[in-house]
Structure formats: structure tokens, C-alpha cells
Scaffold this motif. Structure first.
Motif, mmCIF file in Angstrom:
data_model
loop_
_atom_site.group_PDB
_atom_site.id
_atom_site.type_symbol
_atom_site.label_atom_id
_atom_site.label_comp_id
_atom_site.label_asym_id
_atom_site.label_seq_id
_atom_site.Cartn_x
_atom_site.Cartn_y
_atom_site.Cartn_z
ATOM 1 N N PRO A 33 0.813 -1.228 0.000
ATOM 2 C CA PRO A 33 0.000 0.000 0.000
ATOM 3 C C PRO A 33 0.848 1.280 0.000
ATOM 4 O O PRO A 33 0.479 2.271 -0.638
ATOM 5 N N LEU A 34 1.976 1.257 0.690
ATOM 6 C CA LEU A 34 2.838 2.442 0.724
ATOM 7 C C LEU A 34 3.326 2.795 -0.675
ATOM 8 O O LEU A 34 3.204 3.946 -1.122
ATOM 9 N N THR A 36 2.096 1.741 -3.508
ATOM 10 C CA THR A 36 0.940 2.045 -4.353
ATOM 11 C C THR A 36 0.550 3.504 -4.177
ATOM 12 O O THR A 36 0.276 4.221 -5.148
ATOM 13 N N TYR A 37 0.534 3.953 -2.935
ATOM 14 C CA TYR A 37 0.225 5.358 -2.641
ATOM 15 C C TYR A 37 1.263 6.282 -3.287
ATOM 16 O O TYR A 37 0.897 7.282 -3.911
ATOM 17 N N LEU A 38 2.534 5.944 -3.164
ATOM 18 C CA LEU A 38 3.582 6.761 -3.781
ATOM 19 C C LEU A 38 3.445 6.780 -5.301
ATOM 20 O O LEU A 38 3.610 7.827 -5.927
ATOM 21 N N ASP A 40 0.726 6.468 -6.954
ATOM 22 C CA ASP A 40 -0.436 7.304 -7.255
ATOM 23 C C ASP A 40 -0.086 8.790 -7.145
ATOM 24 O O ASP A 40 -0.589 9.609 -7.917
ATOM 25 N N LEU A 41 0.776 9.127 -6.197
ATOM 26 C CA LEU A 41 1.216 10.523 -6.060
ATOM 27 C C LEU A 41 2.080 10.964 -7.235
ATOM 28 O O LEU A 41 1.981 12.096 -7.697
ATOM 29 N N THR A 129 11.503 5.243 -7.465
ATOM 30 C CA THR A 129 10.485 6.295 -7.548
ATOM 31 C C THR A 129 10.841 7.296 -8.641
ATOM 32 O O THR A 129 9.980 7.743 -9.400
#
Length: 186
Positions: A33-34, A36-38, A40-41, A129
């Protein structure tokens, strides 16, 4: 004079190897989830229907092997940076399925060893990233690589735990060995 107060054999102690492997799988729960959130950002790729396939799986294994090599090279770089007079050795223990970099006989203070232990997870996560932001990696490939790599850093997190929690109050030096570390009270 230094007194040895703790020895950890991370390569051959079956109890530790099993514990770390189980913990690594558990760490996937927060890391997926971490990242995935990054993702998405950083990008809108998650909303791209063309990326919902499994084409990224073709690249996952070779890129992960490359990440393992880079991970250990980062450890080696910092071993050499903090103790340039000692050689760095690299290898893979098939019995415990662990790649390693080691600088036997080298002594480090707590801050140096924390950098050595945690530099790969930080630098590789940032690089992945960055690769996502530049479009070099699809979001699904980024999420898989970043989460699996971060969870695979469980041995490095264990060393950080030892230095920051278990021996937080002690004035220590850490000796790298071919199977783990020795901790000395100064």
C-alpha cells in the motif's frame, strides 16, 4: 578495551533465517500500500487501463536480480567509504537464500553502521520512484519491485533494530563478519 557483548549469525542461524523470512512476508502488507500510494502521487499510470495486464511480470525477475546486485554494491560502497583499508567481499548463501556484502574485521560506530545497513533501502526506493516519475517503470512494476525490495531488506532493518533499540544506551562498535555482526561495548 572493548568487550564482545553480542554476536549475530544472520546467515546460518536457522531460527533467525526463518524469523527474517517470515517477517519479510509480513512487511509486504504495509509496503504494497505504501508504494501504491507513492505511485499514485507520482503518476496517473494506475488509472491507465493498458497497464492492468501482466506484461510487467516479464521484467520483474531480471530487474529484481539486478536490484539485489545494486543493493549489495551499495553496502560495499559504504563499507569501503567508512573503512577503506579493508577489502569488501560479495557472495550468496544458497542455504539461506541471502546475498551479502561483507568487510570482515572492519569496525564501525553506530552511525556508520546504520548508514551501511539502511542506505540500500533508501537509495533504491528513491531511484525506483525517480524511474517511475520519468516513465522508465510502469506503476505495477514499480510497486512490485519497490515493495518486494523493501520487504527483502528485513536483515538490514533487524540490524537497525539492534543498534537503535536493543543496544541504544550502550557505547558500541560493530564488527562486520562473513556471517553477521559482532557488537562490542567500548
Amino acid at each position: 578495551m572493548m568487550e564482545k557483548i553480542y554476536e549475530i549469525n544472520i546467515m546460518e542461524n536457522k531460527k533467525i533465517v526463518w524469523g527474517l523470512n517470515i517477517t519479510s512476508f509480513i512487511l509486504l502488507i504495509p509496503f504494497f500500500p505504501l508504494f501504491t500510494y507513492l505511485a499514485d502521487l507520482v503518476t496517473e499510470n494506475l488509472r491507465n487501463p493498458a497497464e492492468r495486464g501482466f506484461d510487467f511480470l516479464f521484467y520483474l525477475f531480471p530487474l529484481f536480480i539486478l536490484l539485489l546486485c545494486i543493493h549489495e554494491a551499495i553496502h560495499g560502497l559504504f563499507f569501503k567509504l567508512f573503512c577503506p583499508e579493508n577489502p569488501v567481499k560479495y557472495g550468496f548463501k544458497w542455504k539461506s537464500l541471502m546475498a551479502y556484502a561483507t568487510s570482515p574485521g572492519s569496525l564501525y560506530n553506530r552511525k556508520q553502521f546504520m548508514v551501511i545497513a539502511l542506505a540500500p533501502v533508501v537509495l533504491i526506493s528513491l531511484a525506483l520512484t525517480f524511474g517511475l516519475a520519468l516513465g522508465w517503470l510502469s506503476a505495477p512494476l514499480y510497486i512490485m519491485l519497490a515493495a518486494i525490495h523493501a520487504a527483502g531488506c528485513v536483515g538490514d532493518f533487524y540490524y537497525a533494530y539492534l543498534l537503535l533499540v536493543k543496544f541504544a544506551r550502550a557505547d558500541i562498535r560493530i564488527e562486520d563478519t562473513e556471517t553477521g555482526i559482532l557488537i562490542y561495548q567500548v
